[in-house]
Every structure is written in C-alpha cells, then in structure tokens.
Write an enzyme that holds these catalytic residues in place. Structure first.
Site, PDB file in Angstrom:
ATOM      1  N   GLU A  92      -8.814  44.410 121.482  1.00  0.00           N
ATOM      2  CA  GLU A  92      -9.500  43.486 120.564  1.00  0.00           C
ATOM      3  C   GLU A  92      -8.548  42.963 119.490  1.00  0.00           C
ATOM      4  OE1 GLU A  92     -11.526  44.753 117.115  1.00  0.00           O
ATOM      5  OE2 GLU A  92     -11.818  46.786 117.896  1.00  0.00           O
ATOM      6  N   LYS A 118     -16.983  54.807 113.775  1.00  0.00           N
ATOM      7  CA  LYS A 118     -16.269  55.090 112.524  1.00  0.00           C
ATOM      8  C   LYS A 118     -17.079  56.022 111.630  1.00  0.00           C
ATOM      9  CE  LYS A 118     -14.099  50.600 112.606  1.00  0.00           C
ATOM     10  NZ  LYS A 118     -15.215  49.958 113.346  1.00  0.00           N
TER      11      LYS A 118
HETATM   12  N1  PSU Z   1     -11.596  49.900 115.362  1.00  0.00           N
HETATM   13  C1  PSU Z   1     -10.699  50.116 114.350  1.00  0.00           C
HETATM   14  N2  PSU Z   1     -10.716  49.234 113.305  1.00  0.00           N
HETATM   15  C2  PSU Z   1     -11.581  48.159 113.251  1.00  0.00           C
HETATM   16  C3  PSU Z   1     -12.511  47.946 114.318  1.00  0.00           C
HETATM   17  C4  PSU Z   1     -12.469  48.856 115.354  1.00  0.00           C
HETATM   18  O1  PSU Z   1      -9.924  51.079 114.381  1.00  0.00           O
HETATM   19  O2  PSU Z   1     -11.550  47.381 112.277  1.00  0.00           O
HETATM   20  C5  PSU Z   1     -13.480  46.757 114.257  1.00  0.00           C
HETATM   21  C6  PSU Z   1     -14.070  46.401 115.631  1.00  0.00           C
HETATM   22  O3  PSU Z   1     -13.799  45.035 115.880  1.00  0.00           O
HETATM   23  C7  PSU Z   1     -15.563  46.630 115.492  1.00  0.00           C
HETATM   24  C8  PSU Z   1     -15.762  46.295 114.050  1.00  0.00           C
HETATM   25  O4  PSU Z   1     -16.336  45.845 116.368  1.00  0.00           O
HETATM   26  O5  PSU Z   1     -14.655  46.985 113.444  1.00  0.00           O
HETATM   27  C9  PSU Z   1     -17.108  46.724 113.522  1.00  0.00           C
HETATM   28  O6  PSU Z   1     -17.555  45.787 112.587  1.00  0.00           O
HETATM   29  P1  PSU Z   1     -19.075  45.793 112.087  1.00  0.00           P
HETATM   30  O7  PSU Z   1     -19.282  47.168 111.498  1.00  0.00           O
HETATM   31  O8  PSU Z   1     -19.145  44.684 111.064  1.00  0.00           O
HETATM   32  O9  PSU Z   1     -19.937  45.527 113.290  1.00  0.00           O
END
Ligand code: PSU
Ligand code: MN
Length: 304
Positions: free
Chosen positions: A23, A157
């Site tokens: 990604e 996360k």
């Molecule tokens: N993994 C990481 N760092 C990130 C992400 C994933 O180590 O920044 C990103 C991915 O693109 C994931 C996003 O989809 O964080 C989640 O964002 P949100 O909580 O706004 O859906």
C-alpha cells in the site's frame, strides 16, 4: 478499468511469478520523510529477496499504478496534498485527476482488479476506542469481508479498541489467522491479551485456506496477524500510557475522521523518541517476507 503496470509487474505476470501488493498510505500518511521512502524501498527489496515481485499501489495524476518506479516512489513520499484513499474516495480521485495513496481497503480493491491475491502492510484500521460515540470504524474491516485478498498485517493497530475490532471482523465473517501463537498480536507488541480466533504456523496452510475460500465461493479475504519479531517489539505495558496520552491529545484537539490514525502515529513516534517507527518498520519488513511466502504457496497451488 485501465491499470498502469510497472515493467517488473508485467514480466512477473507473464512468467506466472508470485506478486505481493503493497500500500501507499503507510508511505504518505503513516511515516515521516525520509524514513517513509527508505522503508518503502526496503519492503520492496524484502519481497524480491523472498522470491516474489512487489507491486506498490497508488493513484498518480488520476491513473491507477500497480508497481511504482523508484522515481515515482520517491516523489510520492515527498508529495504534499496527497489524498488518503479508501473505498469511498478511489473513483473520485480518478475523476479529478488527482494523486492519492491507497489505504488497506483501496489497495485490496486495486489488487483484486490486477489479479493479485496477497497484500502485505503494517496494521489494518479497525474500531476506534470510543466508537460507540464517534462511530469511527475503519472501512478496512468491511473491505476484508468483500474483497478476496489475503492481507498480511501485524494485527490491528494498538491505538484501536482491539476486542471490538475482533467482534466486528467475526460478525463480517472475516477469518483472523494469528501466526505461530495463540494470542492476537498488537502491532508494536506481540501480546494483546486476546485469544487468537484462528492459528496457523505455516505459509502453506494460509495459502491453502485462501484457495479453499475461493473454492467455497466466499467473497471476502483473510486477515493474517503476524507478530512483530521479539527483538523489535515494544512491550504492551510500556506503550499503553503513550497510547493513552496520544488519544487524550487527539480528543482535546478535536482530531476526527481520516486524520485520526495519522495524528496518533505521529504523536506516538514523538513520544517514544522514534522507537515506534523503528518497530513499525521492522514489522512491515517481517510481513513482506511472509506475504512473499504465502504468494509463492498460492502460485504453486494454482499451477499444480
Ligand atoms: N499500517 C501501518 N501504518 C499505516 C497504515 C497501515 O503500519 O499508516 C494505514 C493503512 O493504510 C490503513 C490505515 O488502511 O492506516 C487506517 O486508516 P483509518 O484508521 O483512517 O481507516
Ligand atoms: Mn476512521
């Protein structure tokens, strides 16, 4: 839909070599310059070293790219005003001719279009703490229930509400496969205190489950939760107060919607004096290796 494939991805497809999608939001919104560009290059190198071909996905000036050149990657890592694209934003970004980085959800959609079955990242989005009031639940979860790509992560996360994230994944019918342990990993930490919904110990088993889902006609993907290597982890108890402080600051400053996750990652980076970033880089590299192994196992099963 027209996709712009890198020469490396074109060659891999012609030769039937395993391909791993990567990604771009992690580059533009997840890590600071210049570590973001350096990490993106190292993750690609890790996939190649493990015998597969990397395909970093991004939208550049209204065109969908599957596989970026070195120059495109560096430009994206430094670019300002890059959209953070989830399922809701992908078509709009194309229509406006803009540049956007794909989240887990959007990367899955493009990977599927390109016929790529495995995608490696850091951590997926999930149910935020306080979601019963904010309704903030990442579109990554629903995408996993709809799009048949196996996503290799280090879990969701740890800034999130992990029990609620697991409940939503279960409701949506998404398999959560923990690798080599009976506990869900928590991104920067190996432990979460939560039991693994499913456990597998080899890339072959994960690939077999991916292929079996297709044979069953199930539309969605799999979430692989691969624990960060022990040498690189930040223990859960050490990180808990840091996460709590970052969350309190986000709340006090009224940070909402797409800005929440980038804000929290940046604050935790500052509060840990860079340790969280080092751990994040290590876990992404670890996931890239496993993703390559799973892609190779799937390719072998498709060929045989
Ligand atoms: N993994 C990481 N760092 C990130 C992400 C994933 O180590 O920044 C990103 C991915 O693109 C994931 C996003 O989809 O964080 C989640 O964002 P949100 O909580 O706004 O859906
Ligand atoms: Mn959100």
């Amino acid at each position: 839909m027209q996709l712009v494939l890198s020469p490396e991805v074109v060659a891999a497809r012609a030769a039937g070599k395993p391909i791993v999608a990567l990604e771009s939001t992690i580059i533009t919104h997840g890590m600071p310059w210049p570590q973001n560009a350096e990490t993106a290059r190292r993750v690609e190198a890790e996939v190649r070293a493990a015998g597969a071909v990397p395909a970093t996905i991004a939208i550049i000036a209204g065109r969908i790219h599957v596989g970026l050149t070195e120059d495109q990657l560096t430009a994206l890592a430094q670019a300002k005003d890059v959209m953070k694209l989830s399922r809701a934003d992908l078509a709009a970004c194309l229509a406006m001719g803009r540049t956007g980085a794909t989240t887990v959800a959007a990367t899955m959609i493009v990977a599927r279009l390109a016929g790529i079955e495995v995608f490696a990242t850091g951590g997926i989005g999930g149910v935020h703490r306080g979601a019963e009031l904010s309704f903030d639940i990442s579109a990554d979860l629903r995408e996993l229930s709809e799009t048949a790509v196996t996503v290799v992560s280090a879990g969701a996360k740890a800034i999130l509400d992990l029990p609620k994230t697991l409940e939503v994944l279960e409701t949506l019918g998404v398999p959560v496969i923990c690798v080599g342990q009976d506990e869900l990993p928590a991104f920067w930490s190996r432990a979460s205190g939560l039991p693994a919904p499913l456990r597998m110990d080899s890339a072959g088993e994960i690939a077999a489950a991916h292929v079996a889902r297709g044979a069953l006609g199930l539309p969605g993907g799999q979430l692989v939760a691969n624990p960060i290597p022990a040498a690189d982890e930040i223990p859960r108890a050490e990180l808990a107060p840091v996460i709590a402080q970052a969350l309190a600051e986000a709340e006090a400053q009224g940070i909402a919607a797409k800005a929440v996750t980038p804000f929290l990652l940046q604050r935790i980076f500052e509060l840990t004096a860079g340790r969280s970033l080092a751990a994040n880089i290590a876990l992404v590299l670890n996931n890239a290796r496993l993703g390559a192994a799973i892609a190779a196992e799937i390719a072998a099963r498709r060929a045989g």
